[in-house]
Scaffold this motif. Structure first.
Motif, PDB file in Angstrom:
ATOM      1  N   ALA A  21       0.861  -1.187   0.000  1.00  0.00           N
ATOM      2  CA  ALA A  21       0.000   0.000   0.000  1.00  0.00           C
ATOM      3  C   ALA A  21       0.898   1.238   0.000  1.00  0.00           C
ATOM      4  CB  ALA A  21      -0.919  -0.026   1.215  1.00  0.00           C
ATOM      5  N   GLY A  22       1.556   1.463  -1.127  1.00  0.00           N
ATOM      6  CA  GLY A  22       2.482   2.586  -1.269  1.00  0.00           C
ATOM      7  C   GLY A  22       3.864   2.252  -0.721  1.00  0.00           C
ATOM      8  N   ALA A  23       4.800   3.157  -1.035  1.00  0.00           N
ATOM      9  CA  ALA A  23       6.168   2.978  -0.542  1.00  0.00           C
ATOM     10  C   ALA A  23       6.195   3.084   0.977  1.00  0.00           C
ATOM     11  CB  ALA A  23       7.078   4.031  -1.165  1.00  0.00           C
ATOM     12  N   THR A  24       5.286   3.884   1.526  1.00  0.00           N
ATOM     13  CA  THR A  24       5.280   4.090   2.981  1.00  0.00           C
ATOM     14  C   THR A  24       5.064   2.764   3.713  1.00  0.00           C
ATOM     15  OG1 THR A  24       4.338   6.270   2.551  1.00  0.00           O
ATOM     16  CG2 THR A  24       4.229   5.484   4.815  1.00  0.00           C
ATOM     17  N   GLN A  25       4.103   1.969   3.225  1.00  0.00           N
ATOM     18  CA  GLN A  25       3.875   0.672   3.889  1.00  0.00           C
ATOM     19  C   GLN A  25       5.053  -0.276   3.656  1.00  0.00           C
ATOM     20  OE1 GLN A  25       1.382  -2.406   2.266  1.00  0.00           O
ATOM     21  NE2 GLN A  25       2.642  -3.594   3.683  1.00  0.00           N
ATOM     22  N   CYS A  68      16.369  13.609   5.364  1.00  0.00           N
ATOM     23  CA  CYS A  68      15.691  12.406   4.880  1.00  0.00           C
ATOM     24  C   CYS A  68      14.179  12.538   4.989  1.00  0.00           C
ATOM     25  CB  CYS A  68      16.188  11.160   5.592  1.00  0.00           C
ATOM     26  SG  CYS A  68      15.625  10.945   7.254  1.00  0.00           S
ATOM     27  N   TYR A  69      13.516  11.727   4.200  1.00  0.00           N
ATOM     28  CA  TYR A  69      12.055  11.730   4.101  1.00  0.00           C
ATOM     29  C   TYR A  69      11.442  11.348   5.454  1.00  0.00           C
ATOM     30  CZ  TYR A  69       7.416  10.920   2.282  1.00  0.00           C
ATOM     31  OH  TYR A  69       6.071  10.967   2.076  1.00  0.00           O
ATOM     32  N   ASP A  70      10.216  11.826   5.685  1.00  0.00           N
ATOM     33  CA  ASP A  70       9.680  11.761   7.052  1.00  0.00           C
ATOM     34  C   ASP A  70       9.210  10.389   7.527  1.00  0.00           C
ATOM     35  OD1 ASP A  70       7.315  11.555   5.594  1.00  0.00           O
ATOM     36  OD2 ASP A  70       6.215  13.033   6.785  1.00  0.00           O
ATOM     37  N   HIS A 118      17.176  11.586  -4.709  1.00  0.00           N
ATOM     38  CA  HIS A 118      16.967  12.038  -3.346  1.00  0.00           C
ATOM     39  C   HIS A 118      15.914  13.138  -3.191  1.00  0.00           C
ATOM     40  CE1 HIS A 118      18.411  14.368   0.323  1.00  0.00           C
ATOM     41  NE2 HIS A 118      18.076  13.191   0.791  1.00  0.00           N
ATOM     42  N   ASN A 119      14.962  12.846  -2.293  1.00  0.00           N
ATOM     43  CA  ASN A 119      13.997  13.848  -1.839  1.00  0.00           C
ATOM     44  C   ASN A 119      14.512  14.367  -0.502  1.00  0.00           C
ATOM     45  OD1 ASN A 119      11.758  15.300  -1.025  1.00  0.00           O
ATOM     46  ND2 ASN A 119      10.395  13.548  -0.798  1.00  0.00           N
ATOM     47  N   PRO A 120      14.758  15.643  -0.282  1.00  0.00           N
ATOM     48  CA  PRO A 120      14.301  16.781  -1.072  1.00  0.00           C
ATOM     49  C   PRO A 120      15.297  17.336  -2.092  1.00  0.00           C
ATOM     50  CG  PRO A 120      15.183  17.564   1.019  1.00  0.00           C
ATOM     51  CD  PRO A 120      15.298  16.064   1.037  1.00  0.00           C
ATOM     52  N   SER A 158      16.617   0.560   0.293  1.00  0.00           N
ATOM     53  CA  SER A 158      16.868   1.570  -0.740  1.00  0.00           C
ATOM     54  C   SER A 158      15.547   2.119  -1.268  1.00  0.00           C
ATOM     55  CB  SER A 158      17.681   0.937  -1.872  1.00  0.00           C
ATOM     56  OG  SER A 158      17.982   1.897  -2.845  1.00  0.00           O
ATOM     57  N   ASP A 159      15.272   3.364  -0.925  1.00  0.00           N
ATOM     58  CA  ASP A 159      14.044   4.031  -1.372  1.00  0.00           C
ATOM     59  C   ASP A 159      14.334   4.646  -2.741  1.00  0.00           C
ATOM     60  OD1 ASP A 159      12.046   5.866  -1.903  1.00  0.00           O
ATOM     61  OD2 ASP A 159      11.884   6.574   0.165  1.00  0.00           O
ATOM     62  N   GLU A 160      13.755   4.005  -3.782  1.00  0.00           N
ATOM     63  CA  GLU A 160      14.038   4.433  -5.160  1.00  0.00           C
ATOM     64  C   GLU A 160      12.754   4.910  -5.837  1.00  0.00           C
ATOM     65  OE1 GLU A 160      16.520   1.543  -7.230  1.00  0.00           O
ATOM     66  OE2 GLU A 160      17.681   1.156  -5.415  1.00  0.00           O
ATOM     67  N   VAL A 161      11.875   5.556  -5.068  1.00  0.00           N
ATOM     68  CA  VAL A 161      10.567   5.908  -5.636  1.00  0.00           C
ATOM     69  C   VAL A 161      10.663   6.843  -6.849  1.00  0.00           C
ATOM     70  CG1 VAL A 161       9.270   5.472  -3.493  1.00  0.00           C
ATOM     71  CG2 VAL A 161      10.039   7.790  -4.013  1.00  0.00           C
ATOM     72  N   TYR A 162      11.761   7.598  -6.951  1.00  0.00           N
ATOM     73  CA  TYR A 162      11.907   8.488  -8.126  1.00  0.00           C
ATOM     74  C   TYR A 162      12.828   7.860  -9.180  1.00  0.00           C
ATOM     75  CZ  TYR A 162       9.711  11.661  -4.867  1.00  0.00           C
ATOM     76  OH  TYR A 162       8.828  12.213  -3.978  1.00  0.00           O
ATOM     77  N   GLU A 163      12.856   6.527  -9.239  1.00  0.00           N
ATOM     78  CA  GLU A 163      13.802   5.801 -10.097  1.00  0.00           C
ATOM     79  C   GLU A 163      13.719   6.197 -11.572  1.00  0.00           C
ATOM     80  OE1 GLU A 163      12.608   1.565  -9.771  1.00  0.00           O
ATOM     81  OE2 GLU A 163      10.644   2.377  -9.260  1.00  0.00           O
ATOM     82  N   SER A 218       9.599   0.956  -4.379  1.00  0.00           N
ATOM     83  CA  SER A 218       9.115   1.756  -5.516  1.00  0.00           C
ATOM     84  C   SER A 218       7.681   2.193  -5.248  1.00  0.00           C
ATOM     85  CB  SER A 218       9.118   0.921  -6.797  1.00  0.00           C
ATOM     86  OG  SER A 218      10.427   0.520  -7.131  1.00  0.00           O
ATOM     87  N   SER A 219       7.239   3.222  -5.984  1.00  0.00           N
ATOM     88  CA  SER A 219       5.885   3.738  -5.761  1.00  0.00           C
ATOM     89  C   SER A 219       5.183   3.991  -7.094  1.00  0.00           C
ATOM     90  CB  SER A 219       5.970   5.050  -4.982  1.00  0.00           C
ATOM     91  OG  SER A 219       4.709   5.681  -4.951  1.00  0.00           O
ATOM     92  N   PHE A 220       4.001   3.389  -7.275  1.00  0.00           N
ATOM     93  CA  PHE A 220       3.217   3.736  -8.460  1.00  0.00           C
ATOM     94  C   PHE A 220       2.669   5.156  -8.338  1.00  0.00           C
ATOM     95  CE2 PHE A 220       2.734  -0.986  -8.866  1.00  0.00           C
ATOM     96  CZ  PHE A 220       3.448  -1.079 -10.046  1.00  0.00           C
ATOM     97  N   GLY A 221       2.578   5.653  -7.110  1.00  0.00           N
ATOM     98  CA  GLY A 221       2.168   7.043  -6.917  1.00  0.00           C
ATOM     99  C   GLY A 221       3.051   7.979  -7.723  1.00  0.00           C
ATOM    100  N   LYS A 222       4.360   7.702  -7.718  1.00  0.00           N
ATOM    101  CA  LYS A 222       5.297   8.549  -8.472  1.00  0.00           C
ATOM    102  C   LYS A 222       5.324   8.149  -9.940  1.00  0.00           C
ATOM    103  CE  LYS A 222       6.290   9.690  -4.467  1.00  0.00           C
ATOM    104  NZ  LYS A 222       5.429  10.642  -3.916  1.00  0.00           N
ATOM    105  N   THR A 223       5.462   6.846 -10.179  1.00  0.00           N
ATOM    106  CA  THR A 223       5.729   6.389 -11.540  1.00  0.00           C
ATOM    107  C   THR A 223       4.517   6.560 -12.454  1.00  0.00           C
ATOM    108  OG1 THR A 223       7.364   4.881 -10.668  1.00  0.00           O
ATOM    109  CG2 THR A 223       6.521   4.371 -12.849  1.00  0.00           C
ATOM    110  N   TRP A 281      -3.500   6.924  -4.905  1.00  0.00           N
ATOM    111  CA  TRP A 281      -3.871   5.511  -4.946  1.00  0.00           C
ATOM    112  C   TRP A 281      -3.156   4.696  -3.874  1.00  0.00           C
ATOM    113  CZ3 TRP A 281      -4.181   3.478 -10.690  1.00  0.00           C
ATOM    114  CH2 TRP A 281      -5.102   4.266 -11.402  1.00  0.00           C
ATOM    115  N   LYS A 282      -2.037   5.219  -3.378  1.00  0.00           N
ATOM    116  CA  LYS A 282      -1.247   4.543  -2.345  1.00  0.00           C
ATOM    117  C   LYS A 282      -0.998   3.072  -2.701  1.00  0.00           C
ATOM    118  CE  LYS A 282       0.256   6.163   0.667  1.00  0.00           C
ATOM    119  NZ  LYS A 282       1.470   6.979   0.848  1.00  0.00           N
ATOM    120  N   ILE A 283      -0.287   2.897  -3.773  1.00  0.00           N
ATOM    121  CA  ILE A 283       0.091   1.534  -4.159  1.00  0.00           C
ATOM    122  C   ILE A 283       1.524   1.559  -4.686  1.00  0.00           C
ATOM    123  CG2 ILE A 283      -1.225   1.776  -6.334  1.00  0.00           C
ATOM    124  CD1 ILE A 283      -1.716  -1.282  -6.166  1.00  0.00           C
TER     125      ILE A 283
END
Ligand code: PMP
Ligand code: GLN
Length: 375
Positions: free
Chosen positions: A90-94, A116-118, A164-166, A193-198, A223-228, A234-236
């Motif tokens: 359910a998103g990268a957060t989960q 770093c991200y929160d 990297h965010n930010p 490894s958080d690569e959500v902006y891959e 990874s995050s479909f929210g970004k991609t 959608w949080k997936i």
């Protein structure tokens, strides 16, 4: 839980978005696109809604979706991955929470790289482990000296975020050589490894930790479909992990969510083969160049933007206020919302930098630029 010092206030993203709404400001604070999503993705959702995918998906994720992800990773990065190494979340957060819950126990240490991200620190605190914050260098790339010094026998996890965010910086192959040395010298260490902006890198190619065998077998990649797919609501998302780590992650995932929204998994599985990473990158590169060009006529100074959809700017020619106050002032007096970079630091280090999101359509960016250039 009261004895654990986790934040009890809304995140900076919610605070700035709420203020932006209250004052009718252009919201370049919270990272989300403001333009319509791909019609073919909408069509895939309609098709999925009309189908029979309304009951529980398999707990590791819809097979067609995992197959589509496997093909994407294979085609885009030329990297082999098996279906057993993929988990829909359910998103990268989960994915991040689950990984920390599964791999870290009380008394362990987890190294975080500030800014770093929160969502990294709270799960570490909740398992009774100790977050060790190590600052990136002043240009927001890893300070390998400091990272090496922070890792010891108690360190279970090193959490990295690239692109990297930010800051929008992207790691080089030299960074990965250093990371490999660390992994070789610390047999108990795992990399998250958080690569959500891959898929969002501009001046240099994104390198996944999966590209190196030695790292792949010791890493969980998020990874995050929210970004991609530009659907943050959608949080997936998904994670990949070698099977020994996956077994432990699944034990938590099964009782945290069991499985993720079946209709959206079905829809994404139909759309993903149509996703074109190079077109996606080109569109964002154009937005980034348009935005930077506009900002060059302002008194804000742009820092490098090698990836993500964030542009960090230095406002020290404009004000001596701290960055949180500056952001509030920017909303109230000039109608543009941004995120102060100091909140990404445990030490709240303030360089007079703010983060602006350029995942916006040209009209929104033009309006924001008009306002920013008047300051
Ligand atoms: N990691 C980073 C670096 C992010 O910027 C975000 C949110 N945009 C996330 C994780 C969380 O992603 P998701 O919305 O898929 O949970
Ligand atoms: N990831 C988004 C950002 O960095 C924010 C997500 C959220 O609001 N929690 O802007």
């Amino acid at each position: 839980m009261d004895d654990i010092s986790v934040p009890s206030t809304p995140s900076i993203f919610s605070v700035m978005t709420q203020l932006a709404n209250q004052y009718g400001a252009v919201n370049l604070a919270q990272g989300f696109p403001d333009f319509p999503i791909d019609q073919k993705l909408l069509d895939a959702v309609s098709e999925a809604v009309q189908s029979e995918s309304h009951q529980y998906a398999p707990y590791q994720g819809n097979l067609a979706l995992r197959t589509a992800i496997k093909n994407l990773i294979n085609q885009h990065n030329g990297l082999p991955i098996s279906l057993e190494e993929l988990l829909i979340t359910a998103g990268a957060t989960q994915a991040i929470f689950t990984t920390i819950q599964a791999l870290v126990t009380a008394g362990d240490e987890v190294v975080l790289l500030d800014p770093c991200y929160d969502c990294y620190e709270t799960p570490v605190l909740l398992v009774g482990a100790k977050p060790i914050h190590v600052e990136l260098s002043l240009d927001f790339l890893p300070d390998w000296h400091a990272i090496t010094a922070a890792i010891n026998a108690k360190t279970k996890l090193l959490i990295i975020n690239n692109p990297h965010n930010p800051s929008g910086r992207v790691w080089t192959s030299e960074d990965f050589s250093k990371l490999i040395d660390i992994v070789n010298n610390n047999p108990n260490l795992t990399i998250l490894s958080d690569e959500v902006y891959e898929y969002l890198t501009y001046s240099r190619q994104h390198i996944s930790v999966r590209a190196y065998d030695i790292l792949r077998v010791r890493s969980v990649v998020v990874s995050s479909f929210g970004k991609t797919l530009q659907v943050t609501g959608w949080k997936i998302g998904y994670l990949s992990a070698p099977t020994n780590l996956m077994q432990r992650i699944l034990r938590v995932h099964q009782y945290l969510v069991f499985s993720v929204n079946s209709v959206m998994q079905d829809a994404i599985s139909k759309f993903l083969p149509l996703f074109n990473p190079s077109l996606f990158r080109t569109e964002y590169q154009e937005r980034m160049m348009f935005f930077r060009e506009g900002l060059s006529k302002s008194r804000f100074i742009c820092l490098p933007c090698e990836g993500t959809y964030f542009q960090t700017v230095d406002y020290s020619q404009i004000s001596t206020q701290n960055d949180v106050d500056f952001c509030k002032w920017l909303i109230k007096e000039h109608g543009v919302a941004a995120i102060p970079v100091s909140v990404f630091y445990e030490s709240n280090k303030d360089f007079h930098y703010i983060r602006l999101c350029f995942a916006k359509d040209q009209k929104t960016l033009t309006k924001a630029l008009e306002r920013l250039c008047k300051i």
